[in-house]
Design a protein around this motif. Structure first.
Motif, short mmCIF file in Angstrom:
data_model
loop_
_atom_site.label_atom_id
_atom_site.label_comp_id
_atom_site.label_asym_id
_atom_site.label_seq_id
_atom_site.Cartn_x
_atom_site.Cartn_y
_atom_site.Cartn_z
N ASP A 193 0.92 -1.55 0.12
CA ASP A 193 0.03 -0.18 0.21
C ASP A 193 0.91 0.88 0.02
OD1 ASP A 193 -2.00 1.52 -0.24
OD2 ASP A 193 -2.64 1.73 2.20
N ASN A 194 1.45 0.90 -1.20
CA ASN A 194 2.59 2.84 -1.05
C ASN A 194 2.47 3.61 -2.73
OD1 ASN A 194 4.60 1.38 -2.41
ND2 ASN A 194 4.38 -0.05 -0.36
N PRO A 195 3.02 4.17 -3.19
CA PRO A 195 2.57 4.49 -4.87
C PRO A 195 3.56 3.54 -5.38
CG PRO A 195 3.73 6.20 -2.92
CD PRO A 195 3.58 5.15 -2.25
N VAL A 196 5.30 3.15 -5.24
CA VAL A 196 5.84 2.06 -5.95
C VAL A 196 4.59 0.86 -5.93
CG1 VAL A 196 7.98 0.62 -5.77
CG2 VAL A 196 8.03 2.58 -4.92
N ARG A 197 3.58 0.40 -5.43
CA ARG A 197 3.02 -0.33 -5.76
C ARG A 197 3.43 -2.40 -5.02
NH1 ARG A 197 0.04 0.85 -10.61
NH2 ARG A 197 -0.06 -1.53 -10.77
N ILE A 198 4.29 -2.21 -4.27
CA ILE A 198 4.97 -2.91 -3.86
C ILE A 198 5.74 -3.29 -2.50
CG2 ILE A 198 5.56 -4.81 -6.15
CD1 ILE A 198 8.43 -3.75 -6.28
N PRO A 199 6.31 -4.14 -1.43
CA PRO A 199 7.17 -3.89 -0.76
C PRO A 199 8.16 -3.88 -1.42
CG PRO A 199 6.60 -6.13 -0.79
CD PRO A 199 5.02 -5.84 -1.67
N TYR A 200 8.98 -2.70 -0.51
CA TYR A 200 10.57 -2.61 -1.00
C TYR A 200 11.20 -1.73 0.02
CZ TYR A 200 9.64 1.72 -1.38
OH TYR A 200 8.91 3.45 -0.41
N ILE A 201 12.68 -2.51 -0.51
CA ILE A 201 13.91 -1.69 0.06
C ILE A 201 14.23 -0.95 -0.62
CG2 ILE A 201 15.90 -1.55 1.86
CD1 ILE A 201 15.15 -3.35 2.98
N LEU A 202 14.64 0.68 -0.84
CA LEU A 202 14.80 1.07 -1.63
C LEU A 202 16.74 1.92 -0.71
CD1 LEU A 202 15.43 2.54 -4.67
CD2 LEU A 202 14.63 4.77 -3.51
N MET A 203 17.88 1.32 -1.11
CA MET A 203 19.01 1.80 -0.56
C MET A 203 20.28 1.92 -1.69
SD MET A 203 19.27 -2.46 0.48
CE MET A 203 19.08 -3.76 -0.27
N SER A 204 21.18 2.41 -0.88
CA SER A 204 22.60 2.56 -1.86
C SER A 204 22.67 1.02 -2.70
CB SER A 204 23.32 3.01 -1.71
OG SER A 204 23.93 2.52 -0.23
N LYS A 205 23.99 0.95 -3.65
CA LYS A 205 24.39 0.08 -4.64
C LYS A 205 25.68 -0.48 -3.80
CE LYS A 205 26.43 -1.72 -8.77
NZ LYS A 205 26.54 -1.43 -10.28
N ALA A 206 25.80 -1.46 -3.89
CA ALA A 206 27.46 -1.50 -2.80
C ALA A 206 28.26 -1.40 -3.56
CB ALA A 206 27.47 -2.71 -2.13
N GLN A 207 29.29 -1.20 -3.76
CA GLN A 207 30.61 -0.23 -3.95
C GLN A 207 31.58 -1.47 -4.00
OE1 GLN A 207 30.74 3.02 -5.39
NE2 GLN A 207 28.63 2.86 -4.59
N GLY A 208 32.03 -2.03 -5.63
CA GLY A 208 33.43 -3.41 -5.46
C GLY A 208 32.90 -4.16 -5.59
N LYS A 209 32.89 -4.69 -5.24
CA LYS A 209 32.76 -6.65 -6.14
C LYS A 209 32.86 -7.55 -5.45
CE LYS A 209 34.77 -6.20 -11.20
NZ LYS A 209 35.69 -6.67 -11.65
N ALA A 210 31.31 -8.46 -5.38
CA ALA A 210 31.49 -9.66 -4.29
C ALA A 210 32.60 -9.60 -4.68
CB ALA A 210 30.62 -9.62 -4.49
N LEU A 211 33.26 -10.70 -2.97
CA LEU A 211 34.06 -11.89 -3.07
C LEU A 211 33.82 -13.15 -4.17
CD1 LEU A 211 34.98 -11.83 0.66
CD2 LEU A 211 36.25 -11.22 -0.78
N GLU A 212 32.81 -13.55 -3.84
CA GLU A 212 32.70 -14.71 -4.93
C GLU A 212 32.47 -14.17 -7.31
OE1 GLU A 212 28.87 -15.94 -5.32
OE2 GLU A 212 27.38 -14.10 -5.45
N MET A 213 33.08 -13.40 -7.22
CA MET A 213 33.40 -12.08 -8.44
C MET A 213 34.53 -12.48 -8.19
SD MET A 213 30.25 -9.81 -9.19
CE MET A 213 30.80 -9.02 -11.31
N MET A 214 35.08 -12.16 -7.61
CA MET A 214 36.54 -11.67 -7.56
C MET A 214 37.87 -13.18 -7.61
SD MET A 214 37.29 -8.46 -6.93
CE MET A 214 39.01 -8.68 -6.20
#
Length: 531
Positions: free
Chosen positions: A113-134
Motif C-alpha cells: 500500500d504505497n505508490p510503488v505498489r510493492i513492498p521494498y527497500i530502496l538503498m545504495s548500491k554496494a561499492q566494489g565487487k562481491a568476493l565470489e566474483m573476485m
C-alpha cells in the motif's frame, strides 16, 4: 505502471509488477530532483528470497530496489515482510551507531500500500565487487593467502565492532515511532526450512540464553517430527567434494549416496527423524555445559548484533581487498556473544575454513580490541572475549547444526560432543544406547505411522532405478541390510547382521571403496556386470 506498458513485454517485471514512474519520482525527490531512470529491459537479479533492480541517476549514481519474492515455497509472505522490516531497521541502526560498511537505506515499506505498489527497500548500491566474483568460485584453498589473510583481519575488526552493539534481549531489530527496538527473533533456525509454520515455539524476544536455546531446540525437534528433512540424514552425510580427487569420483559418490537413501526412503523415514530428535535432546545437555563456560563475558548479560551469513556473495571488496560493503542482513538477530565471535565460512556459511585462515580472524579481533580506546570495556571482559574467539569451534558448529545449514550434521555434532567430553564417552556407542531406550522406541512407532506406504516407497525406487540398474539397486539394498537401518528402534525385528554398539555411518571411505571396486570389476569383467 503506464497502462500502455505490459508486464509480459519487459524483463524488469519478471518477479513482480510495480510502478516504475512512482519509483523514479520517489528516488529523484530524495536527491533534490536529480533525474533518474529504471531500465525496463534490465533483468532483475535474484537471491534466495528477494529480487532486485537498479535505478540510475543522470550523474551516474546507482540505487537498488529490493523486494521479496512472492509466494516463495520456503517462506511465507508474512514472514518475508517481517524480514524486510528488520533488515531495513538493522541497516539504519548500523549506519547511525557504527562505521561498519553497509548500504544506506533511503526508503522502505513492508506492504504494497504505497505508490510503488510493492513492498521494498530502496538503498545504495554496494561499492566494489562481491568476493565470489573476485575469486570466480575458486576453491578457497587456492585463493591467494595474502588476500584471504587481509580479508579475515578486517572481518575480525568488524566482529569487534559488532561486539560493542549489544542489547538486553535476543531478537531482531525493528523500527517504530523513531526508535529501534528488539522484537521477534527471525533467526534462520526459527524461520528457514518452513520452520516459520511450526506452532508451539516461543519466538522471542528472549531475556536469556536458556530461553533462546530452548526455543531453537524445540524448533529442531518439531522440524524432525513434522517437516521435510530434504538432504539431511544424520548417519549418512552428503559426500563432500573435498574428500574426492576428481569431480567424477565425487559425482559417483553422490549417486551411490542417493541410491542408498532412496531404498526405503530413509531421509524422511521414522528412523532418521528419531535420530535427529535424540541428537537435539543430547545437544540440549551439551549447550547447558557450554553456556556455563562463558558466563560473565559481559556484565550485565547482553547480546550482540550478528550478521547471519558472511558468505562470499555478501562481502564486497575493492581491488586491494579492502571491504567496501556487507549486504544481506535479513535474518540478522542479536545473539549470545560466542555466536558472533566464530569465524565465517567460505564460500558458503556451511564451509569451514582452515585453522590457519581462522587465525587471521582471531588476530583481527585481538588487534581491534587492543587498539580501540573508546570501547565500553567496563561491561565486556576482553580476555574472555579473546579466549572465546580462539575456542569458537562449539559455537561455529552449533549455529550451523541448529539452522540445518550443513551437509554433514553428524560431523558438527561430533565436534560439539568432543569439545564437552574430550577424553571420555565416545559418541557413537552413546547414541546407539539412546536408540534402545523405550521412549525413543515408542516415538519411532508413532512417527512411523506417517511414513510412506510400501507401495509409495516401491514407486520412488522404480523411478530412480531403471531396468538397467539392477546392480545399483542390489547394492543399495545390501548396504541397507548391513546397516541395520531402523532395526534398533523396532523390537519385533532381528538385530541385523552386525553385533556391535556402533552406528553404521556412510563415510567417504565407503563410497571410495565401492567406486574402486566398480572400476576394477568393469575393467576385469566388462560393463555388462553392472546391468
Amino acid at each position: 505502471m503506464d497502462e500502455n506498458i505490459r508486464k509480459e513485454d519487459f524483463p524488469l517485471f519478471r518477479y513482480n509488477e510495480f510502478d516504475v514512474a512512482a519509483l523514479c519520482q520517489l528516488a529523484s525527490s530524495m536527491r533534490l530532483g536529480t533525474a533518474c531512470t529504471c531500465d525496463l529491459n534490465q533483468r532483475p537479479t535474484r537471491g534466495g528470497f528477494n529480487w532486485a533492480v537498479f535505478v540510475l541517476f543522470e550523474d551516474g549514481v546507482e540505487w537498488v530496489l529490493r523486494s521479496p519474492l512472492q509466494n516463495h515455497p520456503e517462506l511465507s509472505n508474512e514472514c518475508a515482510l517481517k524480514l524486510l522490516s528488520s533488515e531495513a531497521a538493522t541497516l539504519k541502526y548500523l549506519k547511525v551507531y557504527t562505521d561498519i560498511p553497509v548500504p544506506d537505506v533511503y526508503s522502505y515499506c513492508a506492504h504494497r500500500d504505497n505508490p510503488v505498489r510493492i513492498p521494498y527497500i530502496l538503498m545504495s548500491k554496494a561499492q566494489g565487487k562481491a568476493l565470489e566474483m573476485m575469486w570466480e568460485g575458486n576453491d578457497i584453498r587456492r585463493v591467494d593467502s595474502l588476500q584471504i589473510h587481509k580479508l579475515m583481519l578486517q572481518l575480525g575488526h568488524i566482529a569487534w565492532k559488532l561486539a560493542q552493539v549489544r542489547f538486553a534481549q535476543i531478537g531482531s531489530l525493528f523500527e517504530g515511532n523513531g526508535f529501534f527496538v528488539i522484537g521477534e527473533c527471525l533467526s534462520k533456525g526459527h524461520i528457514q526450512h518452513k520452520r516459520y509454520s511450526l506452532e508451539g515455539i516461543c519466538r522471542g524476544p528472549f531475556l536469556s540464553e536458556n530461553e533462546f536455546y530452548l526455543s531453537l531446540i524445540t524448533a529442531l525437534v518439531k522440524h524432525a517430527e513434522m517437516l521435510p528433512l530434504v538432504n539431511h540424514c544424520f548417519s549418512a552425510p552428503v559426500p563432500s567434494m573435498d574428500d574426492y580427487r576428481t569431480m567424477d569420483q565425487w559425482n559417483g559418490a553422490c549417486d551411490l549416496w542417493n541410491q542408498f537413501l532412496t531404498v526405503g526412503q530413509k531421509i524422511d523415514g521414522a528412523a532418521n527423524r528419531v535420530d535427529y530428535i535424540i541428537a537435539a535432546h543430547v545437544l540440549n545437555d551439551l549447550i547447558s555445559q557450554y553456556v556455563g563456560k562463558w558466563s560473565g563475558i559481559t556484565v550485565p548479560l547482553s547480546f550482540a548484533l550478528c550478521h547471519p551469513d558472511l558468505s562470499t556473495s555478501n562481502i564486497f571488496v575493492d581491488d586491494q581487498y579492502n571491504i567496501t560493503c556487507i549486504i544481506d542482513w535479513a535474518f540478522a538477530t542479536t545473539v549470545p556473544l560466542p555466536w558472533l565471535l566464530a569465524p565465517p565460512g567460505f564460500p558458503q556459511a556451511r564451509h569451514k575454513l582452515s585453522d590457519t585462515v581462522c587465525l587471521a580472524f582471531t588476530d583481527g579481533f585481538i588487534d581491534a580490541a587492543g587498539s580501540n580506546k573508546t570501547s565500553p570495556a567496563e561491561d565486556l571482559s576482553v580476555p574472555k572475549a579473546v579466549k572465546c574467539v580462539k575456542e569458537s569451534q562449539f559455537a561455529w558448529c552449533l549455529t550451523r547444526f541448529l539452522a540445518f545449514d550443513s551437509t554433514d550434521d553428524l560431523s558438527l555434532f561430533r565436534t560439539m560432543w568432543q569439545s564437552v567430553y574430550p577424553l571420555k564417552h565416545r559418541l557413537e556407542p552413546y547414541l546407539f544406547s539412546q536408540r534402545a531406550l523405550p521412549y525413543y522406541r515408542n516415538l519411532y512407532k508413532q512417527i512411523r505411522l506417517e511414513d510412506l506406504s510400501e507401495r509409495q516407497i516401491q514407486k520412488s525406487e522404480c523411478d530412480l532405478f531403471t531396468k538397467h540398474m539392477t546392480f545399483d539397486l542390489s547394492l543399495a539394498r545390501h548396504l541397507t541390510m548391513i546397516s541395520d537401518w531402523g532395526f534398533n528402534y523396532d523390537l519385533f525385528k532381528l538385530a541385523g547382521l552386525r553385533e556391535t554398539d556402533e552406528i553404521f555411518i556412510t563415510e567417504d571411505r565407503l563410497w571410495r571403496w565401492i567406486l574402486e571396486f566398480q572400476k576394477q570389476s568393469r575393467d576385469k569383467f566388462g560393463p555388462e556386470l553392472f546391468e
